[in-house]
Design an enzyme around this catalytic site. Structure first.
Site, PDB file in Angstrom:
ATOM      1  N   GLU A   1      -3.745   7.592  -3.667  1.00  0.00           N
ATOM      2  CA  GLU A   1      -3.480   6.274  -3.115  1.00  0.00           C
ATOM      3  C   GLU A   1      -3.218   5.235  -4.203  1.00  0.00           C
ATOM      4  OE1 GLU A   1      -6.102   5.313   0.638  1.00  0.00           O
ATOM      5  OE2 GLU A   1      -6.751   4.102  -1.047  1.00  0.00           O
TER       6      GLU A   1
ATOM      7  N   TYR B   1       0.864  -1.178   0.000  1.00  0.00           N
ATOM      8  CA  TYR B   1       0.000   0.000   0.000  1.00  0.00           C
ATOM      9  C   TYR B   1       0.899   1.225   0.000  1.00  0.00           C
ATOM     10  CZ  TYR B   1      -2.980   3.751   1.692  1.00  0.00           C
ATOM     11  OH  TYR B   1      -3.633   4.949   1.808  1.00  0.00           O
TER      12      TYR B   1
END
Ligand code: GDP
Ligand code: MN
Length: 382
Positions: free
Chosen positions: A189, A101
């Site tokens: 993101e 991530y």
């Protein structure tokens, strides 16, 4: 403003992020022809403004063109968390050895962009944060210095990357930071950022939220807004220039001033109910504005009572009261309304409201109690 993945990956590519090839389709045939162009296996991805598409069956691998067409047809028929799928992204499939991530958000506490990275990627990062927060590395970025290469390098090694991958990681993090700043993002993101079959780091997903307050200068981005895919109530509010955020409770709140709106929501909770929304109608509280606000709030079927909290200050409360009554003539409301009204000419204001059969009080706590009282009454009479 939230952008779709296909829009976000296009924008992020400009900053040098190496996304796999892909294109957008709104029919199964279009999806098939994109798959044919790419050649080999593809991934078909639902384009909706919500997360967790993978779990909802909105991200699927297709081995060939025929499969891509079938899967696109199935995904285009889906409704994911209330969002119909109007488009799919068809991208070259990638072998995945590991999912990370990587994201940047604005942190209100440190008042800085914060870079977050985790070796537990691919999955819901909020869940990782709840269960195993130690698996998330966060780094506040000094906005004057920007993201420094040594910082990214340290994070890369902490993620367990090889030296070659760390070099790729610093490039990707730098691009992400430039994109975040350049696009006036509030969130940017990549989940997952992957290690592919040849050991290279590559972004697969893209999520981008743009700060609404910057849209006056981000004109290209403003044009990307997908009105059809947004929450209809929030859209109506924006068109009327009201700050509205829909929540899950049963008490509709109409308040002038953002701080007072927050305090009102807290009080509703303190007395045992849940606010249905945040709504700041701004100063003045003209009849038109109150009418729009009422319409907006009662469109939500969950709303069982409405709390109007107006702190008049210099605004004349008798005018506000007449405004509220005029609004009620325009809008059919069949749930109880409690009004808290103080300021210049407040007695006259409350007298006018009571004459019209409304509950009108002076203190916010009294208002919160009264509104929760109406909920309890309704519950007992069931
Ligand atoms: P999200 O669920 O909305 O976050 O959608 P993602 O784009 O992140 O996809 C969800 C998951 O699907 C990823 O975490 C991957 O595990 C998987 N996935 C996405 N693209 C590919 C791909 O090209 N190849 C493979 N094998 N899996 C993929
Ligand atoms: Mn994802």
């Amino acid at each position: 403003m939230n952008l779709h993945e296909y829009q976000a990956r296009q924008l992020l590519s400009r900053f040098g992020l190496p996304y796999p090839d892909g294109s957008i389709a709104s029919t199964p045939d279009e999806a098939a022809s994109i798959a044919a162009q790419i050649g080999g296996p593809v991934v078909v991805k639902a384009q909706v403004l919500t997360g967790g598409r993978g779990k909802a069956g909105g991200v699927r691998l297709a081995g060939n063109t025929g499969q891509a067409k079938d899967i696109a047809r199935q995904i285009l028929a889906l409704n994911i968390k209330g969002f119909p799928v109007n488009r799919v992204l068809v991208v070259e499939a990638t072998d995945i050895l590991h999912e990370f991530y990587l994201g940047i958000i604005i942190d209100r506490v440190s008042r800085r962009p914060v870079l977050m990275a985790s070796a537990a990627g691919g999955v819901d990062i909020e869940e990782v944060n709840r269960q195993t927060p130690e698996q998330i590395i966060s780094l506040p970025i000094d906005p004057l210095l920007g993201l420094q290469e040594f910082q990214s390098r340290q994070i890369g090694f902490r993620l367990g990357l090889s030296p070659a991958q760390v070099r790729q990681f610093t490039g990707i993090a730098a691009s992400l930071y430039q994109a975040f700043m350049g696009l006036d993002a509030s969130l940017c993101e990549i989940n997952p950022l992957i290690v592919d079959g040849s050991g290279n780091l590559r972004p697969l997903d893209a999520k981008l939220s743009i700060d609404d307050n910057s849209l006056f200068r981000q004109t290209e981005l403003a044009a990307l807004r997908d009105l059809e895919s947004e929450d209809p109530l929030e859209r109506l509010a924006r068109e009327q220039e009201l700050s509205y955020v829909k929540l899950d409770g049963e008490v509709g709140c109409i308040v002038n001033g953002a701080g007072l709106a927050m305090a009102t929501m807290d009080l509703v909770k303190l007395y045992g109910a849940e606010p249905a929304n945040f709504l700041d109608i701004g100063g003045g509280a003209r009849a038109e504005t109150v009418a729009t606000a009422l319409r907006l709030v009662i469109t939500d079927p969950k709303v069982k009572a409405v709390l109007i909290n107006i702190f008049g200050g210099i605004t004349r409360c008798d005018e506000v009261a007449r405004g509220i009554i005029a609004a009620l003539e325009q809008v059919d409301v069949d749930v109880p309304i409690v009004v808290r009204l103080v300021g210049t000419n407040e007695q006259e204001g409350r007298r006018i409201l009571r004459q019209a059969g409304l509950t009108a009080v002076t203190s916010v706590t009294e208002a919160a109690r009264a509104v929760i009282g109406t909920l309890n009454l309704a519950a007992e009479s069931k």
